[in-house]
Write an enzyme that holds these catalytic residues in place. Sequence first.
Site, PDB file in Angstrom:
ATOM      1  N   ASP A  96       0.702   2.574   3.750  1.00 39.57           N
ATOM      2  CA  ASP A  96      -0.119   3.677   3.244  1.00 39.57           C
ATOM      3  C   ASP A  96       0.769   4.915   3.064  1.00 39.57           C
ATOM      4  O   ASP A  96       0.384   6.033   3.419  1.00 39.57           O
ATOM      5  CB  ASP A  96      -1.292   3.969   4.171  1.00 39.57           C
ATOM      6  CG  ASP A  96      -2.326   4.909   3.547  1.00 39.57           C
ATOM      7  OD1 ASP A  96      -2.264   5.144   2.324  1.00 39.57           O
ATOM      8  OD2 ASP A  96      -3.195   5.419   4.287  1.00 39.57           O
ATOM      9  N   GLU A 151      -7.584   0.053  -2.715  1.00 38.09           N
ATOM     10  CA  GLU A 151      -8.192   1.056  -1.845  1.00 38.09           C
ATOM     11  C   GLU A 151      -9.538   1.514  -2.407  1.00 38.09           C
ATOM     12  O   GLU A 151      -9.816   2.697  -2.571  1.00 38.09           O
ATOM     13  CB  GLU A 151      -7.257   2.246  -1.625  1.00 38.09           C
ATOM     14  CG  GLU A 151      -7.622   2.986  -0.355  1.00 38.09           C
ATOM     15  CD  GLU A 151      -6.589   4.010   0.081  1.00 38.09           C
ATOM     16  OE1 GLU A 151      -6.769   4.538   1.177  1.00 38.09           O
ATOM     17  OE2 GLU A 151      -5.627   4.271  -0.666  1.00 38.09           O
ATOM     18  N   HIS A 206       0.837  -1.205   0.000  1.00 33.76           N
ATOM     19  CA  HIS A 206       0.000   0.000   0.000  1.00 33.76           C
ATOM     20  C   HIS A 206       0.869   1.252   0.000  1.00 33.76           C
ATOM     21  O   HIS A 206       1.257   1.754   1.051  1.00 33.76           O
ATOM     22  CB  HIS A 206      -0.906  -0.011   1.230  1.00 33.76           C
ATOM     23  CG  HIS A 206      -2.038   0.962   1.165  1.00 33.76           C
ATOM     24  ND1 HIS A 206      -3.282   0.682   1.653  1.00 33.76           N
ATOM     25  CD2 HIS A 206      -2.112   2.231   0.677  1.00 33.76           C
ATOM     26  CE1 HIS A 206      -4.078   1.728   1.472  1.00 33.76           C
ATOM     27  NE2 HIS A 206      -3.380   2.679   0.875  1.00 33.76           N
ATOM     28  N   HIS A 254       3.218  14.173   1.413  1.00 33.20           N
ATOM     29  CA  HIS A 254       2.924  15.551   1.036  1.00 33.20           C
ATOM     30  C   HIS A 254       4.094  16.394   1.524  1.00 33.20           C
ATOM     31  O   HIS A 254       4.772  16.028   2.490  1.00 33.20           O
ATOM     32  CB  HIS A 254       1.630  16.049   1.686  1.00 33.20           C
ATOM     33  CG  HIS A 254       0.422  15.225   1.373  1.00 33.20           C
ATOM     34  ND1 HIS A 254      -0.260  15.322   0.178  1.00 33.20           N
ATOM     35  CD2 HIS A 254      -0.226  14.272   2.097  1.00 33.20           C
ATOM     36  CE1 HIS A 254      -1.278  14.475   0.187  1.00 33.20           C
ATOM     37  NE2 HIS A 254      -1.279  13.821   1.339  1.00 33.20           N
ATOM     38  N   HIS A 304     -10.913   0.596   1.465  1.00 34.44           N
ATOM     39  CA  HIS A 304     -10.794   1.670   2.449  1.00 34.44           C
ATOM     40  C   HIS A 304     -12.134   1.735   3.177  1.00 34.44           C
ATOM     41  O   HIS A 304     -13.131   2.169   2.621  1.00 34.44           O
ATOM     42  CB  HIS A 304     -10.490   2.998   1.752  1.00 34.44           C
ATOM     43  CG  HIS A 304     -10.280   4.136   2.696  1.00 34.44           C
ATOM     44  ND1 HIS A 304      -9.222   5.001   2.575  1.00 34.44           N
ATOM     45  CD2 HIS A 304     -10.983   4.570   3.780  1.00 34.44           C
ATOM     46  CE1 HIS A 304      -9.277   5.915   3.534  1.00 34.44           C
ATOM     47  NE2 HIS A 304     -10.349   5.669   4.275  1.00 34.44           N
ATOM     48  N   HIS A 333       1.542   5.218  -2.164  1.00 38.05           N
ATOM     49  CA  HIS A 333       1.067   6.242  -3.099  1.00 38.05           C
ATOM     50  C   HIS A 333       2.302   7.000  -3.586  1.00 38.05           C
ATOM     51  O   HIS A 333       2.780   7.918  -2.914  1.00 38.05           O
ATOM     52  CB  HIS A 333       0.107   7.207  -2.402  1.00 38.05           C
ATOM     53  CG  HIS A 333      -1.113   6.547  -1.823  1.00 38.05           C
ATOM     54  ND1 HIS A 333      -2.293   6.413  -2.514  1.00 38.05           N
ATOM     55  CD2 HIS A 333      -1.331   5.985  -0.600  1.00 38.05           C
ATOM     56  CE1 HIS A 333      -3.191   5.799  -1.750  1.00 38.05           C
ATOM     57  NE2 HIS A 333      -2.628   5.525  -0.580  1.00 38.05           N
ATOM     58  N   PHE A 334       2.829   6.622  -4.735  1.00 41.11           N
ATOM     59  CA  PHE A 334       4.050   7.245  -5.237  1.00 41.11           C
ATOM     60  C   PHE A 334       3.789   8.520  -6.040  1.00 41.11           C
ATOM     61  O   PHE A 334       4.714   9.138  -6.552  1.00 41.11           O
ATOM     62  CB  PHE A 334       4.868   6.238  -6.043  1.00 41.11           C
ATOM     63  CG  PHE A 334       5.741   5.342  -5.195  1.00 41.11           C
ATOM     64  CD1 PHE A 334       5.792   5.479  -3.808  1.00 41.11           C
ATOM     65  CD2 PHE A 334       6.518   4.349  -5.770  1.00 41.11           C
ATOM     66  CE1 PHE A 334       6.588   4.670  -3.022  1.00 41.11           C
ATOM     67  CE2 PHE A 334       7.336   3.525  -4.992  1.00 41.11           C
ATOM     68  CZ  PHE A 334       7.366   3.686  -3.625  1.00 41.11           C
ATOM     69  N   HIS A 385      -5.384  -0.505   5.908  1.00 37.54           N
ATOM     70  CA  HIS A 385      -5.074   0.354   7.064  1.00 37.54           C
ATOM     71  C   HIS A 385      -6.105   0.326   8.197  1.00 37.54           C
ATOM     72  O   HIS A 385      -6.669   1.354   8.569  1.00 37.54           O
ATOM     73  CB  HIS A 385      -4.824   1.793   6.631  1.00 37.54           C
ATOM     74  CG  HIS A 385      -5.785   2.359   5.615  1.00 37.54           C
ATOM     75  ND1 HIS A 385      -7.147   2.289   5.741  1.00 37.54           N
ATOM     76  CD2 HIS A 385      -5.544   3.018   4.454  1.00 37.54           C
ATOM     77  CE1 HIS A 385      -7.715   2.888   4.709  1.00 37.54           C
ATOM     78  NE2 HIS A 385      -6.764   3.333   3.907  1.00 37.54           N
ATOM     79  N   ASN A 411      -5.134   6.474  -6.698  1.00 46.20           N
ATOM     80  CA  ASN A 411      -5.610   7.862  -6.631  1.00 46.20           C
ATOM     81  C   ASN A 411      -4.532   8.866  -7.015  1.00 46.20           C
ATOM     82  O   ASN A 411      -4.182   9.772  -6.262  1.00 46.20           O
ATOM     83  CB  ASN A 411      -6.199   8.172  -5.255  1.00 46.20           C
ATOM     84  CG  ASN A 411      -5.207   8.006  -4.120  1.00 46.20           C
ATOM     85  OD1 ASN A 411      -4.280   7.219  -4.216  1.00 46.20           O
ATOM     86  ND2 ASN A 411      -5.400   8.762  -3.055  1.00 46.20           N
TER      87      ASN A 411
END
EC number: 3.5.2.3
Length: 433
Positions: free
Chosen positions: A301, A140, A56, A305, A174, A58-59, A233, A90
């Site tokens: 996860d 997700e 899990h 940012h 999710h 998010h690249f 998660h 996403n």
Amino acid sequence: MSTLFGDARLADGRRRDVRTDSGTIVAVADVVDPDPADRVVDADGRLLLPGAIDAHVHFREPGDAHKETWMTGSRSAAAGGVTTVVDQPNTTPPTVTGEAFDRKAELATASYVDYGISGGVTGEWDPDSLFDRPLFALGEVFLADSTGGMGINTDRFAAAVDRAAAAGVTVTVHAEDATRFDETARDHDAGGAGRDADAAYWSQYRPAEAEAAAVERAVEIGAAAGATIHIAHTSTPEGVDAAAAGGATCEATPHHLFLSHRDATELGTYGRMNPPLRSEPRREALWDRLVEGTIDIVATDHAPHTAEEKATDLWDAPSGVPGVETMLPLLLERARRGEISYERVRDVTAANVASVFDLPTKGRIETGNDADLVLANPERSREIRGGDLHSNCGWTPFEGMSGVFPSLTMVGGTVVYEDGEFVGDAVGENVRD
């Protein structure tokens, strides 16, 4: 290139020689005679683990390369002992069509570690073209729109689960029920605390009850369709127990296992994520379920940012924290202290992940498996500092904690990270090809 790890200690305590050749583990024995062409690594009793599989992440590519790229994210993974990642849908555009999948797959060739690409479900998704690709999972998937809406939309969710079941694709859910969110939590910030607002208010807004209710609904719909359901998660013991009772597998994140409301004031907006941090008693109960075996896997996860993006009002800050580089080091530190076994760490980061997601040649140090290996010295623990990590975002919620980091990471028989340096070019491949 062939490599011989001499006198390595495996997670179960056995001392073994481990030899790799042409990307595969070819020998695991008390003594293995080296080939003249071997590179010999004297492990000298250090810990040799199967590379971690983070199911899990998010690249952020395409769409938000300033937060993370496939190169920076995969290097961060390798430096933390993760040799396979699964990227969630996403991004911008979201991975909901075959065309979007192909665009992400092209970017993923920059990865230093192996990878899978999950597809998503929105109003724009095109299952016919998406399922034609080497899809890892429906990743997700919300009980609504995977671009962020959280109300329970059972029709769309059920339709996606039906398609996934027919295709033999796992659905990673999710699970939060927005109808149970507490809008009165916003009243706590009426005085304008803004970026200094306690992140525990975010937990009040998205309460534990919202998770358990959504897990129960997800497994019910999944069971009706005959689908394989994995809960992403899980942040509460109630959510874990609901998944287990419904026959689903589940994951917990390092931030839910190691952080709680007691950290919320110091973290402020940097501690906002979905699902939120929970109370210390719930965190302790979650950890107990990890140790005892109710939680199937740990996944990060990893949702980076920039610090500037997080430094705003609690109600406007983006949700998510980085974690791919610190997952295994944090768990190894707890094993070093005797709070969890090395075998359990191996299972929740590698062996169980391979079983849950059908990766038969990964997750175990066995003859014939992929030579994805991590060498670490359990006696060499160091302080975690955001400035020392390799994610584009440059910070960590685990600042000041201790971790046992790898000295060497091998992906498919190729060393990609050694003694603090990255070695060679990107070698990652799609595990579903």
